[in-house]
Design a protein around this motif. Structure first.
Motif, short mmCIF file in Angstrom:
data_model
loop_
_atom_site.label_atom_id
_atom_site.label_comp_id
_atom_site.label_asym_id
_atom_site.label_seq_id
_atom_site.Cartn_x
_atom_site.Cartn_y
_atom_site.Cartn_z
N GLN A 30 0.70 -1.18 -0.16
CA GLN A 30 -0.17 0.15 0.04
C GLN A 30 0.76 1.32 0.10
O GLN A 30 0.34 2.30 -0.46
N GLY A 31 2.34 1.49 -0.10
CA GLY A 31 3.09 2.65 0.64
C GLY A 31 3.01 1.84 -0.43
O GLY A 31 3.84 3.56 -0.93
N GLN A 35 2.27 5.98 -3.92
CA GLN A 35 3.58 6.80 -5.14
C GLN A 35 3.47 6.93 -6.44
O GLN A 35 3.79 7.53 -7.07
N ASP A 36 2.23 5.91 -7.00
CA ASP A 36 2.15 5.87 -8.49
C ASP A 36 0.38 6.65 -8.72
O ASP A 36 -0.35 6.03 -9.73
N LYS A 37 -0.28 6.15 -7.15
CA LYS A 37 -1.56 6.90 -7.62
C LYS A 37 -1.26 8.42 -7.68
O LYS A 37 -2.62 8.60 -8.60
N ARG A 38 -0.68 9.31 -8.39
CA ARG A 38 -1.18 10.45 -9.09
C ARG A 38 -0.64 10.03 -9.95
O ARG A 38 -1.52 10.78 -11.55
N LYS A 39 0.16 9.31 -10.55
CA LYS A 39 0.09 8.63 -12.34
C LYS A 39 -1.15 7.94 -12.46
O LYS A 39 -1.38 8.04 -13.49
N GLN A 40 -1.78 6.98 -12.02
CA GLN A 40 -3.12 6.74 -11.68
C GLN A 40 -3.98 7.64 -12.17
O GLN A 40 -4.73 7.37 -13.04
#
Length: 80
Positions: A30-31, A35-40
């Motif tokens: 989850q950590g 970090q990839d959440k913004r790109k997604q």
């Protein structure tokens, strides 16, 4: 009956150890996902925008096609 506490205790220890391992692994994953959440999110918004544009252009084209057919066949669309 002396073997039951040994087997049950071993099973309980293995079950708890497995659960702790997967809980730690899930939190670690989850950590990394944060970090990839913004790109997604950016990719999803871009895809949604593209789908919206294609839908609106298709709707506009269908409207023009319908208007052309109505004029060609001289359909009376006046309200009574």
């Amino acid at each position: 009956m002396d073997w039951f506490p040994i087997v049950a205790g071993t099973f309980k220890a293995l079950a708890l150890a497995t659960g702790m391992f997967f809980a730690i692994k899930w939190h670690y994953d989850q950590g990394e996902k944060e970090q990839d959440k913004r790109k997604q999110r950016r990719a999803v918004l871009r895809a949604a925008g593209k789908v919206t544009v294609v839908f609106m252009l298709s709707l506009f084209g269908l409207g023009l096609f319908t208007l052309a057919l109505v004029r060609q066949f001289d359909v009376n669309l006046a309200l009574p």
